[in-house]
Design a protein around this motif. Structure first.
Motif, PDB file in Angstrom:
ATOM      1  N   THR A  31     -19.767 -35.416  38.980  1.00 60.61           N
ATOM      2  CA  THR A  31     -18.804 -34.805  39.894  1.00 60.61           C
ATOM      3  C   THR A  31     -17.571 -34.306  39.147  1.00 60.61           C
ATOM      4  O   THR A  31     -16.856 -33.447  39.644  1.00 60.61           O
ATOM      5  CB  THR A  31     -18.361 -35.818  40.972  1.00 60.61           C
ATOM      6  N   GLU A  52     -16.533 -30.943  41.101  1.00 56.81           N
ATOM      7  CA  GLU A  52     -17.604 -30.327  41.875  1.00 56.81           C
ATOM      8  C   GLU A  52     -17.150 -30.039  43.300  1.00 56.81           C
ATOM      9  O   GLU A  52     -16.610 -30.919  43.983  1.00 56.81           O
ATOM     10  CB  GLU A  52     -18.825 -31.245  41.881  1.00 56.81           C
ATOM     11  N   GLY A  53     -17.309 -28.808  43.695  1.00 55.67           N
ATOM     12  CA  GLY A  53     -17.011 -28.426  45.065  1.00 55.67           C
ATOM     13  C   GLY A  53     -15.547 -28.173  45.359  1.00 55.67           C
ATOM     14  O   GLY A  53     -15.184 -27.907  46.510  1.00 55.67           O
ATOM     15  N   SER A  54     -14.707 -28.248  44.353  1.00 57.22           N
ATOM     16  CA  SER A  54     -13.286 -27.970  44.588  1.00 57.22           C
ATOM     17  C   SER A  54     -12.696 -27.246  43.388  1.00 57.22           C
ATOM     18  O   SER A  54     -13.361 -27.052  42.373  1.00 57.22           O
ATOM     19  CB  SER A  54     -12.526 -29.265  44.870  1.00 57.22           C
ATOM     20  N   ASN A  70     -15.729 -22.956  37.219  1.00 58.85           N
ATOM     21  CA  ASN A  70     -16.514 -23.110  38.446  1.00 58.85           C
ATOM     22  C   ASN A  70     -17.443 -24.296  38.293  1.00 58.85           C
ATOM     23  O   ASN A  70     -18.173 -24.404  37.318  1.00 58.85           O
ATOM     24  CB  ASN A  70     -17.321 -21.831  38.710  1.00 58.85           C
ATOM     25  N   HIS A  71     -17.405 -25.189  39.255  1.00 65.76           N
ATOM     26  CA  HIS A  71     -18.251 -26.389  39.219  1.00 65.76           C
ATOM     27  C   HIS A  71     -19.030 -26.425  40.525  1.00 65.76           C
ATOM     28  O   HIS A  71     -18.744 -27.203  41.423  1.00 65.76           O
ATOM     29  CB  HIS A  71     -17.352 -27.616  39.070  1.00 65.76           C
ATOM     30  N   ALA A  72     -20.005 -25.521  40.601  1.00 66.94           N
ATOM     31  CA  ALA A  72     -20.689 -25.257  41.870  1.00 66.94           C
ATOM     32  C   ALA A  72     -21.775 -26.273  42.193  1.00 66.94           C
ATOM     33  O   ALA A  72     -22.219 -26.360  43.333  1.00 66.94           O
ATOM     34  CB  ALA A  72     -21.286 -23.855  41.850  1.00 66.94           C
ATOM     35  N   SER A  73     -22.216 -27.020  41.182  1.00 66.49           N
ATOM     36  CA  SER A  73     -23.245 -28.021  41.458  1.00 66.49           C
ATOM     37  C   SER A  73     -22.920 -29.290  40.691  1.00 66.49           C
ATOM     38  O   SER A  73     -22.026 -29.307  39.848  1.00 66.49           O
ATOM     39  CB  SER A  73     -24.629 -27.517  41.045  1.00 66.49           C
ATOM     40  N   SER A  77     -21.065 -26.958  35.187  1.00 63.41           N
ATOM     41  CA  SER A  77     -19.719 -26.399  35.231  1.00 63.41           C
ATOM     42  C   SER A  77     -19.689 -25.229  34.268  1.00 63.41           C
ATOM     43  O   SER A  77     -20.297 -25.278  33.195  1.00 63.41           O
ATOM     44  CB  SER A  77     -18.682 -27.450  34.813  1.00 63.41           C
TER      45      SER A  77
END
Lengths: 113, 112
Positions: A31, A52-54, A70-73, A77
Motif C-alpha cells: 500500500t 495506493e489509491g491516493s 501514480n500508485h494505481a494498484s 507505483s
C-alpha cells in the motif's frame, strides 16, 4: 525475501521529453512505496511517499508537477519525470513495505541528453 | 528534522585490519538500518536494529545500537577486498512508517 522490481533498469531520453519508471512488488501487495533519488557519489534522498489509491506525499523541495507519481494498484507505483532536463539525470530507487519489512528495487538509471 | 551523520565518509584500509564506522542520529527512532551499495547497484540490506543494545553479526560485519546515545556502529573485522563498497546507515522516525533518512555513506576501500 520479498522482491521489488524496477523497469527500466536504465533509460536515456532527450531533454524536454517525459519518461516513466515503474516499481512493482512481485510477490506481495504494497500500500505504500517510496521513491528516492541518488546523484553520483551522493546519498539517497527521499522524493515522495506513494500511497495506493491516493495522492503521493512529496518531500520539501520536490516539484510534484515535475515528478508525477501514480500508485494505481497494490503492486505498482510509477514515477514520471516530465519535461526532463540533464539535471534530472540520476539513479532512481523505489522501496516497498511488507509485513516483513522494507525492500528496495534494483534502481533505474536515467540519463537526459 | 531528523539528521543522520556518518563518519568517516571515506575509509581506506588494509586487508586483515579492523575498523568501525559510526552513525549518529538526532532524534528518537523506530529502526536503524545498515545497507551496502556496490557501484552502479541498488542497496543490499545488511542489518536492521530495533532496540537498545541490539547487536547483529554477519560474517566480518557486526552492527550495534545504543539508542540512549543515538549511535550505531558497524564494525569490520579482518577486512577483505570483497568488503569494498559504500555503506549507508539509515533511520526512520518514530511513527513515520519506514520513511528513511540516510547518512551520507562511507566509501570503504580495502587494499591488498
Amino acid at each position: 525475501g520479498a522482491v521489488v522490481s524496477q523497469h527500466p533498469s536504465w533509460v536515456i531520453c532527450k531533454s524536454g521529453t517525459s519518461v516513466k519508471i515503474e516499481c512493482r512488488s512481485l510477490d506481495f501487495q504494497a500500500t505504500t512505496m517510496f521513491w528516492y533519488r541518488q546523484f553520483p557519489k551522493q546519498s539517497l534522498m527521499l522524493m515522495a511517499t506513494s500511497n495506493e489509491g491516493s495522492k503521493a506525499t512529496y518531500e520539501q523541495g520536490v516539484e510534484k508537477d515535475k515528478f508525477l507519481i501514480n500508485h494505481a494498484s497494490l503492486t505498482l507505483s510509477t514515477l514520471t519525470v516530465t519535461s526532463a532536463h540533464p539535471e534530472d539525470s540520476s539513479f532512481y530507487i523505489c522501496s516497498a513495505i511488507t509485513t516483513g519489512g522494507l525492500y528496495f528495487g534494483e534502481g533505474s538509471w536515467l540519463t537526459v541528453v | 528534522e531528523l539528521k543522520v551523520e556518518q563518519n568517516p565518509l571515506f575509509l581506506s584500509m588494509q586487508e586483515g585490519k579492523n575498523y568501525t564506522i559510526y552513525c549518529n542520529y538526532s532524534t528518537t527512532s523506530d529502526r536503524l538500518y545498515w545497507y551496502r551499495q556496490d557501484p552502479g547497484k541498488s542497496l543490499e540490506s545488511l542489518f536492521v536494529l530495533l532496540s537498545n543494545g541490539a547487536v547483529k553479526q554477519e560474517g566480518r560485519l557486526m552492527a550495534s545500537l545504543d539508542t540512549k546515545a543515538r549511535l550505531s556502529t558497524l564494525h569490520i573485522t579482518a577486512a577483505v577486498h570483497d568488503l569494498s563498497a559504500t555503506y549507508f546507515c539509515a533511520v526512520d522516525i518514530v511513527g513515520s512508517n519506514y520513511k528513511l533518512t540516510f547518512g551520507k555513506g562511507t566509501l570503504l576501500t580495502v587494499n591488498p
